[in-house]
Design a protein around this motif. Structure first.
Motif, PDB file in Angstrom:
ATOM      1  N   ARG A 119     -14.513  10.218  16.914  1.00 46.10           N
ATOM      2  CA  ARG A 119     -15.016  10.279  18.225  1.00 46.10           C
ATOM      3  C   ARG A 119     -14.268   9.202  19.246  1.00 46.10           C
ATOM      4  O   ARG A 119     -13.808   8.455  19.098  1.00 46.10           O
ATOM      5  CB  ARG A 119     -16.520   9.616  18.066  1.00 46.10           C
ATOM      6  N   ALA A 120     -14.813   9.728  20.355  1.00 46.04           N
ATOM      7  CA  ALA A 120     -14.348   8.595  21.505  1.00 46.04           C
ATOM      8  C   ALA A 120     -15.309   7.262  21.492  1.00 46.04           C
ATOM      9  O   ALA A 120     -16.062   7.577  20.956  1.00 46.04           O
ATOM     10  CB  ALA A 120     -14.396   9.201  23.128  1.00 46.04           C
ATOM     11  N   PHE A 121     -14.657   6.168  22.193  1.00 47.65           N
ATOM     12  CA  PHE A 121     -15.223   5.190  21.970  1.00 47.65           C
ATOM     13  C   PHE A 121     -16.944   5.316  22.581  1.00 47.65           C
ATOM     14  O   PHE A 121     -17.839   4.458  22.092  1.00 47.65           O
ATOM     15  CB  PHE A 121     -14.778   3.884  22.598  1.00 47.65           C
ATOM     16  N   ASP A 122     -17.001   6.075  23.700  1.00 46.19           N
ATOM     17  CA  ASP A 122     -18.239   6.252  24.228  1.00 46.19           C
ATOM     18  C   ASP A 122     -19.083   7.383  23.811  1.00 46.19           C
ATOM     19  O   ASP A 122     -20.115   7.908  24.560  1.00 46.19           O
ATOM     20  CB  ASP A 122     -18.000   6.096  25.781  1.00 46.19           C
ATOM     21  N   GLU A 123     -18.658   8.081  22.870  1.00 46.29           N
ATOM     22  CA  GLU A 123     -19.251   9.275  22.330  1.00 46.29           C
ATOM     23  C   GLU A 123     -20.115   9.162  21.127  1.00 46.29           C
ATOM     24  O   GLU A 123     -20.141   8.347  20.366  1.00 46.29           O
ATOM     25  CB  GLU A 123     -18.107  10.316  21.712  1.00 46.29           C
ATOM     26  N   LEU A 124     -21.255   9.730  21.516  1.00 46.01           N
ATOM     27  CA  LEU A 124     -22.350   9.837  20.462  1.00 46.01           C
ATOM     28  C   LEU A 124     -22.212  10.640  19.360  1.00 46.01           C
ATOM     29  O   LEU A 124     -21.417  11.672  19.515  1.00 46.01           O
ATOM     30  CB  LEU A 124     -23.765  10.341  21.389  1.00 46.01           C
ATOM     31  N   ARG A 125     -22.841  10.561  18.091  1.00 50.18           N
ATOM     32  CA  ARG A 125     -22.742  11.606  17.117  1.00 50.18           C
ATOM     33  C   ARG A 125     -23.495  12.674  17.546  1.00 50.18           C
ATOM     34  O   ARG A 125     -24.412  12.615  18.489  1.00 50.18           O
ATOM     35  CB  ARG A 125     -23.400  11.046  15.870  1.00 50.18           C
ATOM     36  N   PRO A 126     -23.433  13.835  16.899  1.00 47.93           N
ATOM     37  CA  PRO A 126     -24.294  15.040  17.103  1.00 47.93           C
ATOM     38  C   PRO A 126     -25.720  14.695  17.046  1.00 47.93           C
ATOM     39  O   PRO A 126     -26.122  14.316  16.060  1.00 47.93           O
ATOM     40  CB  PRO A 126     -23.578  16.161  16.262  1.00 47.93           C
ATOM     41  N   ILE A 127     -26.331  15.211  18.096  1.00 49.60           N
ATOM     42  CA  ILE A 127     -27.939  14.778  17.888  1.00 49.60           C
ATOM     43  C   ILE A 127     -28.672  16.213  17.655  1.00 49.60           C
ATOM     44  O   ILE A 127     -28.092  17.142  18.299  1.00 49.60           O
ATOM     45  CB  ILE A 127     -28.395  14.289  19.347  1.00 49.60           C
ATOM     46  N   LYS A 128     -29.642  16.126  16.779  1.00 59.51           N
ATOM     47  CA  LYS A 128     -30.670  17.166  16.444  1.00 59.51           C
ATOM     48  C   LYS A 128     -32.103  16.314  16.765  1.00 59.51           C
ATOM     49  O   LYS A 128     -32.433  15.233  16.520  1.00 59.51           O
ATOM     50  CB  LYS A 128     -30.659  17.686  15.204  1.00 59.51           C
ATOM     51  N   ALA A 129     -32.905  17.197  17.626  1.00 57.98           N
ATOM     52  CA  ALA A 129     -34.079  16.756  17.871  1.00 57.98           C
ATOM     53  C   ALA A 129     -35.175  17.887  17.809  1.00 57.98           C
ATOM     54  O   ALA A 129     -35.036  19.047  18.160  1.00 57.98           O
ATOM     55  CB  ALA A 129     -34.293  15.959  19.088  1.00 57.98           C
ATOM     56  N   LYS A 130     -36.456  17.542  17.164  1.00 62.53           N
ATOM     57  CA  LYS A 130     -37.342  18.503  17.180  1.00 62.53           C
ATOM     58  C   LYS A 130     -38.755  17.950  17.066  1.00 62.53           C
ATOM     59  O   LYS A 130     -38.850  16.923  16.443  1.00 62.53           O
ATOM     60  CB  LYS A 130     -37.243  19.275  15.784  1.00 62.53           C
ATOM     61  N   VAL A 131     -39.856  18.505  17.821  1.00 62.74           N
ATOM     62  CA  VAL A 131     -41.088  18.286  17.932  1.00 62.74           C
ATOM     63  C   VAL A 131     -41.999  18.984  17.227  1.00 62.74           C
ATOM     64  O   VAL A 131     -41.670  19.963  17.103  1.00 62.74           O
ATOM     65  CB  VAL A 131     -41.529  18.117  19.519  1.00 62.74           C
ATOM     66  N   GLY A 132     -43.086  18.291  16.477  1.00 69.84           N
ATOM     67  CA  GLY A 132     -43.951  19.220  15.730  1.00 69.84           C
ATOM     68  C   GLY A 132     -43.501  19.603  14.474  1.00 69.84           C
ATOM     69  O   GLY A 132     -43.547  20.562  13.999  1.00 69.84           O
ATOM     70  N   VAL A 133     -43.130  18.340  13.586  1.00 69.25           N
ATOM     71  CA  VAL A 133     -42.623  18.791  12.206  1.00 69.25           C
ATOM     72  C   VAL A 133     -43.531  18.618  10.997  1.00 69.25           C
ATOM     73  O   VAL A 133     -43.300  19.111   9.950  1.00 69.25           O
ATOM     74  CB  VAL A 133     -41.167  17.852  11.918  1.00 69.25           C
ATOM     75  N   ILE A 134     -44.558  17.885  11.447  1.00 64.72           N
ATOM     76  CA  ILE A 134     -45.571  17.817  10.443  1.00 64.72           C
ATOM     77  C   ILE A 134     -46.815  18.311  11.070  1.00 64.72           C
ATOM     78  O   ILE A 134     -47.630  17.549  11.859  1.00 64.72           O
ATOM     79  CB  ILE A 134     -45.812  16.256  10.254  1.00 64.72           C
ATOM     80  N   PRO A 135     -47.278  19.675  10.820  1.00 65.98           N
ATOM     81  CA  PRO A 135     -48.518  20.132  11.348  1.00 65.98           C
ATOM     82  C   PRO A 135     -49.783  19.267  11.219  1.00 65.98           C
ATOM     83  O   PRO A 135     -50.576  19.514  12.259  1.00 65.98           O
ATOM     84  CB  PRO A 135     -48.598  21.463  10.764  1.00 65.98           C
ATOM     85  N   SER A 136     -50.140  18.659  10.163  1.00 70.25           N
ATOM     86  CA  SER A 136     -51.405  17.989  10.225  1.00 70.25           C
ATOM     87  C   SER A 136     -51.482  16.702  10.948  1.00 70.25           C
ATOM     88  O   SER A 136     -52.558  16.265  11.082  1.00 70.25           O
ATOM     89  CB  SER A 136     -51.596  17.741   8.909  1.00 70.25           C
ATOM     90  N   ALA A 137     -50.317  16.298  11.633  1.00 74.07           N
ATOM     91  CA  ALA A 137     -50.229  14.955  12.394  1.00 74.07           C
ATOM     92  C   ALA A 137     -50.755  15.133  13.767  1.00 74.07           C
ATOM     93  O   ALA A 137     -50.709  16.578  14.265  1.00 74.07           O
ATOM     94  CB  ALA A 137     -48.956  14.524  12.351  1.00 74.07           C
ATOM     95  N   ASP A 138     -51.452  14.520  14.339  1.00 70.82           N
ATOM     96  CA  ASP A 138     -51.852  14.470  15.887  1.00 70.82           C
ATOM     97  C   ASP A 138     -50.438  14.755  16.510  1.00 70.82           C
ATOM     98  O   ASP A 138     -50.450  15.438  17.540  1.00 70.82           O
ATOM     99  CB  ASP A 138     -52.454  13.214  16.549  1.00 70.82           C
ATOM    100  N   GLY A 139     -49.252  14.038  16.331  1.00 73.38           N
ATOM    101  CA  GLY A 139     -48.188  14.279  16.931  1.00 73.38           C
ATOM    102  C   GLY A 139     -47.030  13.884  16.011  1.00 73.38           C
ATOM    103  O   GLY A 139     -47.164  13.160  15.011  1.00 73.38           O
ATOM    104  N   SER A 140     -45.674  14.731  15.734  1.00 72.12           N
ATOM    105  CA  SER A 140     -44.660  14.470  14.992  1.00 72.12           C
ATOM    106  C   SER A 140     -43.398  14.627  15.534  1.00 72.12           C
ATOM    107  O   SER A 140     -43.515  15.666  16.265  1.00 72.12           O
ATOM    108  CB  SER A 140     -44.904  15.025  13.703  1.00 72.12           C
ATOM    109  N   ALA A 141     -42.445  14.060  15.205  1.00 70.96           N
ATOM    110  CA  ALA A 141     -40.923  14.553  15.595  1.00 70.96           C
ATOM    111  C   ALA A 141     -39.962  14.003  14.556  1.00 70.96           C
ATOM    112  O   ALA A 141     -40.239  13.098  13.726  1.00 70.96           O
ATOM    113  CB  ALA A 141     -40.938  13.975  16.941  1.00 70.96           C
TER     114      ALA A 141
END
Ligand code: UDP
Length: 242
Positions: free
Chosen positions: A16-38
């Motif tokens: 990676r370049a010195f200022d480069e992030l690793r690849p990102i994955k994000a998802k909201v709502g991964v645990i249906p029984s919770a009030d909120g999850s990610a």
């Protein structure tokens, strides 16, 4: 022209370049029984956060009629790294829970839920450094999905210094770089609107100009992370990549 700094860390281990992030994955709502999850993933580091509440606080004597309580726990799963992690709490997991609680406490509007508690449970199924910042990134998305009132969002990243080279999003192999001045890992959390520092930890040595430069690099990275968190919140159930 800026003076060239000689450093033993010339090229990143993963290209990676010195200022480069690793690849990102994000998802909201991964645990249906919770009030909120990610879920928030950076390279091989993955964090899952679940929110329960606001709900009645037990024991009752801990209730505060003025403001609510935010309670954050953090744990690495037994299989999250090659050496098995011992189940239960450790000094490290308690520290990370507390610093995550303080960072999130900067943005959660505690006055909005007196007498109640919001529990944030962070679990790490896969760890390759930067788990506390991944946990905070997942937690804030889970809090937003749960509808917990917040003044703004938060994004977090671990920046650092390998010998004399400043880098963004330190991975485990880099954390173990021992040449020259060695590694310094600096987890930072930045608020989305006020652009304030909500968490900064530093274990190692660096000059004030180096730290100032790292904070600037972290703020740029956090803007990118915030974009991904915002997109994930708009489309619960969809994995957003970046
Ligand atoms: N780690 C490990 N075993 C442990 C604790 C940590 O292998 O018991 C690894 C894991 O990859 C973690 C990394 O060391 O992400 C760095 O841990 P640190 O305490 O610096 O916190 P983090 O960078 O994960 O926030």
């Amino acid at each position: 022209m800026a003076k060239k700094i000689e450093s033993a860390y010339k090229k990143r281990v993963d290209g990676r370049a010195f200022d480069e992030l690793r690849p990102i994955k994000a998802k909201v709502g991964v645990i249906p029984s919770a009030d909120g999850s990610a879920m928030y993933q950076s390279g091989k580091t993955r964090a899952i956060a679940v929110v329960r509440g606001p709900r009645t606080l037990h024991p009752k004597h801990m209730e505060n009629p003025q403001r609510g309580v935010l309670r954050v726990t953090y744990q690495m799963m037994a299989f999250s790294v090659w050496d098995r992690i011992k189940p239960g709490t450790s000094r490290r997991s308690q520290e990370i829970g507390k610093v995550s609680e303080w960072a999130l406490g900067e943005i959660v509007d505690l006055d909005a839920f007196p007498n109640s508690v919001v529990d944030v449970i962070i679990q790490i199924p896969q760890a390759d450094a930067g788990t506390r910042v991944a946990g905070i990134n997942a937690a804030v998305m889970a809090l937003a999905q749960a509808g917990v009132p917040m003044k703004e969002m938060i994004s977090a990243i671990a920046v650092g210094k390998m010998d004399k080279t400043l880098v963004v999003d330190v991975n485990k192999e880099e954390e173990d770089f021992e040449e020259g001045e060695g590694p310094t890992d600096v987890p930072i959390a930045i608020t989305s609107k006020s652009n304030e520092i909500a968490l900064l930890q530093l274990d190692g040595k660096m000059s004030i100009p180096e730290l100032k430069e790292l904070i600037k690099m972290a703020k740029v990275a956090c803007k990118k992370i915030n974009d991904i968190q915002t997109k994930a919140l708009k489309e619960p159930g969809k994995e957003i990549t970046g």
